[in-house]
Write a protein that holds these residues in place. Structure first.
Motif, PDB file in Angstrom:
ATOM      1  N   GLU A   1       0.800  -1.140   0.013  1.00 17.98           N
ATOM      2  CA  GLU A   1      -0.135  -0.036   0.034  1.00 17.98           C
ATOM      3  C   GLU A   1       0.586   1.220   0.196  1.00 17.98           C
ATOM      4  O   GLU A   1       0.553   2.233  -0.367  1.00 17.98           O
ATOM      5  N   ASN A   2       2.119   1.145   0.558  1.00 15.15           N
ATOM      6  CA  ASN A   2       3.061   2.221   0.541  1.00 15.15           C
ATOM      7  C   ASN A   2       4.437   1.998   0.788  1.00 15.15           C
ATOM      8  O   ASN A   2       4.510   0.478   1.099  1.00 15.15           O
ATOM      9  N   ARG A   3       5.381   2.693   0.610  1.00 19.80           N
ATOM     10  CA  ARG A   3       6.748   2.432   0.850  1.00 19.80           C
ATOM     11  C   ARG A   3       7.167   1.643   2.303  1.00 19.80           C
ATOM     12  O   ARG A   3       7.890   1.103   2.552  1.00 19.80           O
ATOM     13  N   ALA A   4       6.559   2.678   3.145  1.00 16.80           N
ATOM     14  CA  ALA A   4       6.517   2.418   4.626  1.00 16.80           C
ATOM     15  C   ALA A   4       6.219   0.774   4.697  1.00 16.80           C
ATOM     16  O   ALA A   4       6.938   0.434   5.905  1.00 16.80           O
ATOM     17  N   ALA A   5       5.218   0.351   4.303  1.00 14.05           N
ATOM     18  CA  ALA A   5       5.026  -0.895   4.504  1.00 14.05           C
ATOM     19  C   ALA A   5       5.919  -1.815   4.101  1.00 14.05           C
ATOM     20  O   ALA A   5       6.257  -2.855   4.601  1.00 14.05           O
ATOM     21  N   PHE A   6       6.459  -1.657   2.764  1.00 13.34           N
ATOM     22  CA  PHE A   6       7.667  -2.486   2.239  1.00 13.34           C
ATOM     23  C   PHE A   6       8.814  -2.299   3.162  1.00 13.34           C
ATOM     24  O   PHE A   6       9.516  -3.421   3.308  1.00 13.34           O
ATOM     25  N   ASP A   7       9.264  -1.106   3.664  1.00 17.54           N
ATOM     26  CA  ASP A   7      10.401  -0.986   4.458  1.00 17.54           C
ATOM     27  C   ASP A   7      10.120  -1.653   6.101  1.00 17.54           C
ATOM     28  O   ASP A   7      11.040  -2.549   6.455  1.00 17.54           O
ATOM     29  N   ASN A   8       9.088  -1.916   6.308  1.00 16.92           N
ATOM     30  CA  ASN A   8       8.657  -2.613   7.625  1.00 16.92           C
ATOM     31  C   ASN A   8       8.792  -4.009   7.283  1.00 16.92           C
ATOM     32  O   ASN A   8       9.597  -4.712   8.203  1.00 16.92           O
ATOM     33  N   TRP A   9       8.483  -4.541   6.109  1.00 16.47           N
ATOM     34  CA  TRP A   9       8.653  -5.962   6.026  1.00 16.47           C
ATOM     35  C   TRP A   9      10.024  -6.293   5.817  1.00 16.47           C
ATOM     36  O   TRP A   9      10.469  -7.493   6.279  1.00 16.47           O
ATOM     37  N   ARG A  10      10.851  -5.341   5.191  1.00 11.93           N
ATOM     38  CA  ARG A  10      12.206  -5.854   5.009  1.00 11.93           C
ATOM     39  C   ARG A  10      12.715  -5.711   6.319  1.00 11.93           C
ATOM     40  O   ARG A  10      13.753  -6.550   6.661  1.00 11.93           O
ATOM     41  N   ALA A  11      12.351  -5.009   7.286  1.00 16.39           N
ATOM     42  CA  ALA A  11      13.065  -4.922   8.544  1.00 16.39           C
ATOM     43  C   ALA A  11      12.773  -5.957   9.297  1.00 16.39           C
ATOM     44  O   ALA A  11      13.338  -6.463  10.362  1.00 16.39           O
ATOM     45  N   THR A  12      11.773  -6.952   9.089  1.00 18.12           N
ATOM     46  CA  THR A  12      11.289  -7.806   9.899  1.00 18.12           C
ATOM     47  C   THR A  12      11.150  -9.294   9.334  1.00 18.12           C
ATOM     48  O   THR A  12      10.963 -10.178   9.910  1.00 18.12           O
TER      49      THR A  12
END
Length: 317
Positions: A272-283
């Motif tokens: 839905e947005n880049r923040a969601a992608f970054d959160n997935w990468r971090a976890t």
């Protein structure tokens, strides 16, 4: 007028050699047009040419995309033309998802660069079946949205009226494998369009607001290793569907004997947005190292996009 008279005088004095040159030029132009037509047809002939073995995964979706190189500074004008074109795409049988993707810079910790001839815009449409795609490209809705004729009619119109593309568009078609979609959210419901196309303001000067963030990872799978590569992906444990902001995943298998860019497989993940992608990468968990002979050449090649003008069927992608 005097200008017209002068041109007539000049033409009257033209030598026979010049006349032959003019005829040669006209002949060359006709040859170029014929060559262009054949090239366009050859690209469309790519559809359905891939031979799939019995031990490979069955197609779950069919994907049609078109890659564009838009001149620097002309992106908003290109987006405006898409936003304002007549379309009833979302109402067509078999339609599942669409977005116009504009390339963005990779995350700072991702060691990749984009090639100079890399497309900076890509139209991307997911169909439930290949029959749905075939029905669209041969029907009236396709002609309405693409200048009334072939798949290149709309693109040629863009080139001639706006002069914003560097070279012609390059279609690419895929089998969609391992389809995974999240349940519709409050945000993704906004991408549904009862009339077939969302009415999004576009002034041609500023980029359209992004609807989604897209991450792709492309692979050059070795000949004879396709089934093993697909099996490896099918057996992976995935928590994507539980991640906040996840929308869609597909493993893409290029529907072509010899892909023009060499990449015969790619992952396609929509957030839905880049923040969601970054959160997935971090976890996300780091995948275990694989033993045995490599299945693909070199390292995977990532590319990232913002998606605008998103359309989504009520059933999801």
């Amino acid at each position: 007028s005097m200008a017209i008279a002068a041109r007539r005088t000049a033409f009257a004095g033209t030598s026979a050699k010049t006349g032959r040159d003019a005829r040669t030029t006209r002949t060359t132009r006709r040859a170029v047009r014929r060559t262009t037509t054949r090239a366009s047809a050859d690209i469309m002939d790519e559809v359905g040419t891939l031979t799939v073995s019995d031990d490979q995964l069955k197609r779950e979706r069919y994907v049609a995309s078109n890659r564009f190189r838009v001149q620097e500074g002309k992106g908003p004008a290109f987006e405006k033309r898409w936003a304002e074109r007549p379309s009833r795409l979302a109402k067509l049988p078999g339609f599942r998802y669409f977005t116009l993707m504009r390339r963005v810079e990779p995350p700072s910790d991702v060691a990749t660069t984009y090639d100079e001839d890399e497309a900076n815009y890509v139209s991307f449409t997911i169909w439930e079946t290949k029959d749905g795609f075939d029905g669209w490209r041969k029907g009236d809705a396709f002609k309405e949205a693409h200048g009334g004729g072939t798949i290149f009619g709309f693109m040629s119109m863009l080139v001639s009226s706006l002069m914003i593309l560097k070279g012609g568009p390059k279609p690419a078609f895929y089998d969609g494998l391992l389809s995974l979609s999240a349940a519709p959210s409050e945000n993704s419901r906004k991408w549904q369009a009862e009339d077939g196309w969302r009415q999004i303001p576009a002034d041609g000067k500023n980029p359209i607001d992004a609807d989604v963030f897209v991450a792709m990872n492309r692979f050059k799978v070795r000949p004879g290793k396709e089934a093993a590569f697909e099996k490896q992906w099918a057996e992976r444990e995935s928590e994507l569907k539980e991640m906040p902001g996840f929308t869609t995943f597909l493993l893409l298998r290029r529907d072509a004997v010899t892909p023009d860019d060499g990449y015969n497989y790619s992952t396609y993940t929509v957030w839905e947005n880049r923040a969601a992608f970054d959160n997935w990468r971090a976890t996300k968990k780091k995948p275990a190292a694989r033993e045995g002979e490599p299945l693909f050449e070199g390292a995977p090649k990532p590319v990232f996009y913002e998606g605008v003008l998103a359309l989504l069927d009520a059933a999801g992608a």
